[in-house]
Design a protein around this motif. Structure first.
Motif, short mmCIF file in Angstrom:
data_model
loop_
_atom_site.label_atom_id
_atom_site.label_comp_id
_atom_site.label_asym_id
_atom_site.label_seq_id
_atom_site.Cartn_x
_atom_site.Cartn_y
_atom_site.Cartn_z
N GLY A 207 0.80 -1.22 0.00
CA GLY A 207 0.00 0.00 0.00
C GLY A 207 0.83 1.27 0.00
N LEU A 208 2.07 1.18 0.50
CA LEU A 208 2.97 2.34 0.51
C LEU A 208 3.42 2.72 -0.90
CD1 LEU A 208 5.15 1.51 3.63
CD2 LEU A 208 3.77 3.57 3.32
N CYS A 209 3.18 1.82 -1.84
CA CYS A 209 3.54 2.12 -3.24
C CYS A 209 2.52 3.02 -3.91
CB CYS A 209 3.65 0.82 -4.05
SG CYS A 209 4.96 -0.28 -3.49
N CYS A 210 1.37 3.19 -3.27
CA CYS A 210 0.32 3.97 -3.93
C CYS A 210 -0.45 4.85 -2.94
CB CYS A 210 -0.64 3.04 -4.69
SG CYS A 210 -1.32 1.69 -3.68
N VAL A 211 0.27 5.35 -1.92
CA VAL A 211 -0.35 6.27 -0.97
C VAL A 211 -0.80 7.53 -1.70
CG1 VAL A 211 0.05 7.73 1.04
CG2 VAL A 211 0.99 5.43 0.99
N GLY A 212 -2.04 7.94 -1.48
CA GLY A 212 -2.55 9.13 -2.16
C GLY A 212 -3.11 8.84 -3.54
N ILE B 25 -1.49 -3.96 -6.34
CA ILE B 25 -1.61 -2.50 -6.24
C ILE B 25 -2.93 -2.06 -6.87
CG2 ILE B 25 -0.67 -0.30 -7.08
CD1 ILE B 25 2.13 -1.59 -6.80
N HIS B 26 -3.26 -2.65 -7.99
CA HIS B 26 -4.52 -2.30 -8.67
C HIS B 26 -5.72 -2.59 -7.77
CE1 HIS B 26 -7.49 -1.79 -11.83
NE2 HIS B 26 -7.99 -2.97 -11.50
N ARG B 27 -5.67 -3.74 -7.07
CA ARG B 27 -6.79 -4.10 -6.19
C ARG B 27 -6.89 -3.14 -5.01
NH1 ARG B 27 -4.89 -9.36 -7.18
NH2 ARG B 27 -4.15 -9.66 -5.03
N ILE B 28 -5.73 -2.66 -4.52
CA ILE B 28 -5.73 -1.67 -3.43
C ILE B 28 -6.36 -0.37 -3.92
CG2 ILE B 28 -4.27 -0.19 -1.98
CD1 ILE B 28 -2.30 -2.55 -1.80
N LEU B 29 -5.96 0.08 -5.11
CA LEU B 29 -6.46 1.35 -5.65
C LEU B 29 -7.95 1.30 -5.97
CD1 LEU B 29 -3.49 2.29 -8.04
CD2 LEU B 29 -4.14 3.44 -5.91
N ASP C 181 5.03 -14.30 -3.31
CA ASP C 181 5.36 -14.17 -4.72
C ASP C 181 5.27 -12.70 -5.13
OD1 ASP C 181 5.77 -14.55 -7.41
OD2 ASP C 181 3.71 -15.19 -7.82
N ASN C 182 6.32 -12.20 -5.79
CA ASN C 182 6.35 -10.78 -6.17
C ASN C 182 5.96 -10.53 -7.62
OD1 ASN C 182 8.56 -11.61 -7.61
ND2 ASN C 182 10.07 -10.44 -6.43
N THR C 183 5.58 -11.57 -8.33
CA THR C 183 5.28 -11.38 -9.75
C THR C 183 3.94 -10.70 -9.99
OG1 THR C 183 4.35 -13.62 -9.86
CG2 THR C 183 6.68 -13.36 -10.44
N ASP C 184 3.05 -10.75 -9.00
CA ASP C 184 1.72 -10.15 -9.20
C ASP C 184 1.56 -8.85 -8.40
OD1 ASP C 184 1.60 -11.20 -6.67
OD2 ASP C 184 -0.47 -11.90 -6.85
N ILE C 185 2.68 -8.16 -8.09
CA ILE C 185 2.61 -6.95 -7.26
C ILE C 185 1.76 -5.87 -7.91
CG2 ILE C 185 4.78 -6.02 -8.19
CD1 ILE C 185 5.24 -4.78 -5.39
N GLY D 144 -10.04 -0.55 -4.29
CA GLY D 144 -10.79 -0.85 -3.07
C GLY D 144 -11.10 -2.31 -2.86
N GLU D 145 -10.51 -3.19 -3.66
CA GLU D 145 -10.77 -4.61 -3.50
C GLU D 145 -10.03 -5.19 -2.31
OE1 GLU D 145 -10.49 -6.94 -7.14
OE2 GLU D 145 -10.66 -5.09 -8.30
N ILE D 146 -8.94 -4.50 -1.88
CA ILE D 146 -8.17 -4.92 -0.70
C ILE D 146 -8.23 -3.80 0.31
CG2 ILE D 146 -5.88 -5.47 0.20
CD1 ILE D 146 -5.19 -6.72 -2.45
N ASP D 147 -8.66 -4.13 1.51
CA ASP D 147 -8.70 -3.15 2.59
C ASP D 147 -7.50 -3.38 3.49
OD1 ASP D 147 -9.18 -1.49 4.67
OD2 ASP D 147 -11.11 -2.35 5.25
N ASN D 148 -6.52 -2.46 3.40
CA ASN D 148 -5.29 -2.64 4.17
C ASN D 148 -5.51 -2.61 5.67
OD1 ASN D 148 -4.23 -2.43 1.63
ND2 ASN D 148 -2.42 -1.31 2.32
N PHE D 149 -6.59 -1.97 6.13
CA PHE D 149 -6.77 -1.77 7.54
C PHE D 149 -7.93 -2.60 8.09
CE2 PHE D 149 -4.91 2.54 6.48
CZ PHE D 149 -3.63 2.10 6.74
N VAL D 150 -8.08 -3.82 7.58
CA VAL D 150 -9.09 -4.71 8.11
C VAL D 150 -8.67 -5.11 9.52
CG1 VAL D 150 -10.09 -7.02 7.93
CG2 VAL D 150 -9.75 -5.65 5.87
N THR D 151 -9.60 -5.03 10.45
CA THR D 151 -9.31 -5.40 11.83
C THR D 151 -9.23 -6.92 11.94
OG1 THR D 151 -10.45 -3.45 12.65
CG2 THR D 151 -10.01 -5.23 14.22
N ILE D 152 -8.12 -7.42 12.47
CA ILE D 152 -7.98 -8.86 12.64
C ILE D 152 -7.88 -9.17 14.12
CG2 ILE D 152 -6.78 -9.10 10.44
CD1 ILE D 152 -4.19 -9.52 12.11
N GLU D 153 -8.02 -10.44 14.45
CA GLU D 153 -7.85 -10.85 15.84
C GLU D 153 -6.37 -10.82 16.15
OE1 GLU D 153 -8.60 -14.74 18.72
OE2 GLU D 153 -9.45 -14.64 16.70
N LYS D 154 -5.98 -9.98 17.08
CA LYS D 154 -4.57 -9.80 17.39
C LYS D 154 -4.06 -10.98 18.21
CE LYS D 154 -5.23 -4.85 17.28
NZ LYS D 154 -6.66 -4.95 17.00
#
Length: 269
Positions: free
Chosen positions: A217-222, A251-255, A243-247, A257-267
């Protein structure tokens, strides 16, 4: 008699070190049952901190400036002696502040000419060291490496601190990690090669994937893709067993909204 002598041993050593002068290091070494807050030098130091903290969450200070207040006289030594490092850390804690780096927590001991980040800790809480804290420390180190490689922005700081806040329950742990992150951005330390050995010990598969999504997500902040950061993250993903081949698709899914970086998980501890 001997009990009193032991209680005042550190105080007396600081007095001797400073030619008989009662400096802040000596005053803060006094036994706990002595109220030092009314001492003129302590009140002056507290006022100095309060003045610096007006409308600020963190304050960056040079150790050399603190040592002037400590009336410290350097005598050719290469590094600041541990007892003075401890004195500064303890004094700040007593007055309701925390500091990064703090070698008791993050293994880095500050010395002459270093800059440190100070934050408010009015509750005088102690940082809780556990696996959850250690995992977030790994994220913070890698995030800092990615950010200062190319065009740091205020949005980067907000992004990382928001992630810390979301993943960490303990308030003092949040403050220490955020201050440590701020310090890493100032200090610009080299990549910690030991991280590759630590990751398998601290992270399960789900935690590795989630942390990598946050780093990506730091690759596409803003909303704008930073190609230089993409290349850096691409090199770090194998350390996580990812695997880094689909980075680019990630990124596209983050932009989108398909991936929510701040999903609350059980800590997990």
């Amino acid at each position: 008699y001997w009990t009193i002598e032991r209680e005042f041993a550190s105080y007396n050593r600081f007095i001797v070190d400073n030619g008989g002068k009662e400096t802040l290091s000596a005053i803060f070494a006094l036994p706990n049952y002595i109220d030092i807050h009314a001492e003129e030098k302590v009140a002056s130091f507290k006022k100095y901190l309060e003045t610096n903290f007006v409308n600020k969450k963190y304050v960056v200070l040079e150790i050399n400036k603190l040592l002037i207040l400590w009336e410290y006289s350097r005598k050719g030594e290469k590094n600041l002696h541990k007892k003075y490092v401890d004195s500064i850390i303890e004094a700040l804690h007593v007055l309701g502040y925390g500091i990064a780096p703090n070698y008791n927590i993050d293994k880095k001991r500050f010395s002459f000419s270093d800059k440190v980040v100070i934050y408010q800790n009015s509750e005088q809480a102690k940082v809780g060291m556990n696996n959850a804290y250690a995992r977030m420390e790994v994220f913070v180190k890698m995030a800092a490496q990615i950010i200062y490689s190319n065009n740091q922005t205020i949005e980067d700081n907000i992004y990382v601190c928001s992630y810390i806040s979301n993943q960490v329950d303990n308030e003092i742990n949040k403050k220490q990690l955020s201050a440590y992150f701020e310090w890493l951005l100032i200090d610009k330390q080299r990549f910690d090669s030991k991280l590759k050995d630590v990751i398998p010990l601290l992270f399960n598969e789900f935690q590795r994937i989630e942390t990598c999504e946050a780093l990506i997500g730091l690759c596409c902040v803003g909303g704008n893709v930073n190609t230089k950061r993409v290349e850096i993250v691409k090199k770090t993903l194998p350390l996580w067993g990812i695997d880094n081949t689909d980075i680019h698709s990630r990124i596209h899914r983050i932009l989108t909204g398909e991936i929510d970086n701040f999903v609350t998980i059980e800590k997990q501890s």
